[in-house]
Write an enzyme that holds these catalytic residues in place. Structure first.
Site, PDB file in Angstrom:
ATOM      1  CB  THR A  46      19.143   3.418  12.402  1.00  0.00           C
ATOM      2  OG1 THR A  46      17.913   3.163  13.048  1.00  0.00           O
ATOM      3  CG2 THR A  46      19.393   4.904  12.456  1.00  0.00           C
ATOM      4  CG  ASP A  62      16.852   5.984   8.482  1.00  0.00           C
ATOM      5  OD1 ASP A  62      17.689   6.063   9.399  1.00  0.00           O
ATOM      6  OD2 ASP A  62      16.041   5.057   8.386  1.00  0.00           O
ATOM      7  NE  ARG A  64      12.028   1.498   5.745  1.00  0.00           N
ATOM      8  CZ  ARG A  64      12.201   0.901   4.574  1.00  0.00           C
ATOM      9  NH1 ARG A  64      13.074  -0.096   4.455  1.00  0.00           N
ATOM     10  NH2 ARG A  64      11.526   1.304   3.513  1.00  0.00           N
ATOM     11  CE  LYS A  78      15.238   5.733  12.415  1.00  0.00           C
ATOM     12  NZ  LYS A  78      15.882   4.781  11.475  1.00  0.00           N
ATOM     13  N   GLY A  92      19.535   1.922  17.225  1.00  0.00           N
ATOM     14  CA  GLY A  92      19.395   0.812  18.158  1.00  0.00           C
ATOM     15  C   GLY A  92      17.949   0.632  18.557  1.00  0.00           C
ATOM     16  CB  SER A 174      21.793  -1.541   9.764  1.00  0.00           C
ATOM     17  OG  SER A 174      20.691  -0.714   9.425  1.00  0.00           O
ATOM     18  CG  ASP A 211      20.465  -0.722   6.046  1.00  0.00           C
ATOM     19  OD1 ASP A 211      20.643  -1.954   6.129  1.00  0.00           O
ATOM     20  OD2 ASP A 211      20.058  -0.020   6.977  1.00  0.00           O
ATOM     21  CB  SER A 214      18.168   2.911   6.396  1.00  0.00           C
ATOM     22  OG  SER A 214      19.094   2.486   7.371  1.00  0.00           O
TER      23      SER A 214
END
Length: 287
Positions: A46, A62, A64, A78, A92, A174, A211, A214
């Protein structure tokens, strides 16, 4: 006296040596030789971020959602509702972030009814960090909490173990390092709403493109004294450029090995009765 010396010698013999204790490491190595596979930590997958500007707070995330190496949801939410003036980004485990924020939102609502006052951001922060500290990190929820109350705009980070920070801008997940690089390069005090939104959008895009956990779109939430503006998919850096429906095959693409034609014969007989002739109607009998 001799008995006291004997007890002291036994205590010294059983006393552990000072320094690091590697008993668990030796145990883990022995278990691995017996065939037990070590558990691997999972990435949060994330990019969430937030920044304080002159008149409020901007939160970004984001969209995803991943399950290991598989993209489970391309357009999830999110940024979670806490109170009318407070929102929270979660990184998480999806179940942990959704249920923790939902539980704190319910507690704040009851607290608001009991006191008759608007919910304060520090109250939500205290409830969140107390709950997470109680479970010692086993509730995998890394949060970015933002809101606007009687004391002005606030922005906090809450780590899964219960530690917190109060910062003018912050990132989690991340892709947090990629987003933090954008913030540290371009952040300035007393930004306007448009500048803060553009900066947060760039930070989330940095996480999306750098990343693997994400991706997809950018969600923003602007919280000011005038209210909340929640913008879903305000930026779509990865638009779908193909159709999911496959094109039909052209005639002749597949070789015909054999074919057989069965003729269908059908005879139609029309019969009429005297009543139908008088009434002007007719009936059809097919066989």
């Amino acid at each position: 006296r001799r008995m006291a010396q004997t007890m002291e010698e036994r205590a010294m013999a059983t006393e552990r040596p000072h320094g690091f204790d590697f008993d668990l490491c030796n145990r883990n190595a022995w278990l691995e030789k017996q065939g037990l596979k070590q558990l691997k930590p999972w990435s949060t997958g994330t990019t969430i971020a937030g920044v304080v500007f002159k008149d409020g707070v901007v939160l970004g995330a984001d969209t995803r959602s991943t399950a290991g190496e598989t993209v489970a949801d391309k357009n999830c939410e999110k940024i979670h509702y806490i109170a009318p003036n407070i929102y929270c980004c979660g990184a998480g485990t999806a179940a942990d972030t959704e249920n923790v924020t939902g539980m704190i939102s319910s507690q704040l609502e009851l607290h608001k009814f009991r006191t008759g006052r608007e919910s304060r951001v520090v109250t939500a922060l205290t409830l969140l960090k107390s709950h997470l500290f109680r479970y010692q990190g086993y509730v995998s929820a890394a949060l970015v909490l933002g809101g606007f109350d009687c004391k002005g705009p606030h922005l906090f980070t809450v780590f899964p173990h219960g530690s917190t920070d109060s910062l003018p801008f912050c990132t989690m997940g991340s892709g947090s390092l990629n987003a933090m690089a954008v913030y540290e390069q371009s952040y300035k005090e007393d930004m306007t709403k448009e500048e803060a939104m553009e900066l947060t959008k760039r930070a989330i895009r940095a996480g999306i493109f750098n990343d693997l956990g994400s991706g997809s779109n950018v969600d923003l939430c602007v919280i000011t004294a005038d209210g909340v503006e929640y913008m879903r998919n305000m930026d779509m850096p990865n638009p779908r450029t193909f159709t999911a429906v496959p094109a039909p095959f052209k005639v002749g693409s597949t070789t015909v090995l054999k074919h057989k034609v069965l003729p269908l014969e059908q005879s139609v007989t029309i019969t009429t009765t005297e009543e139908e002739e008088q009434g002007g109607g007719e009936s059809m009998d097919t066989s």
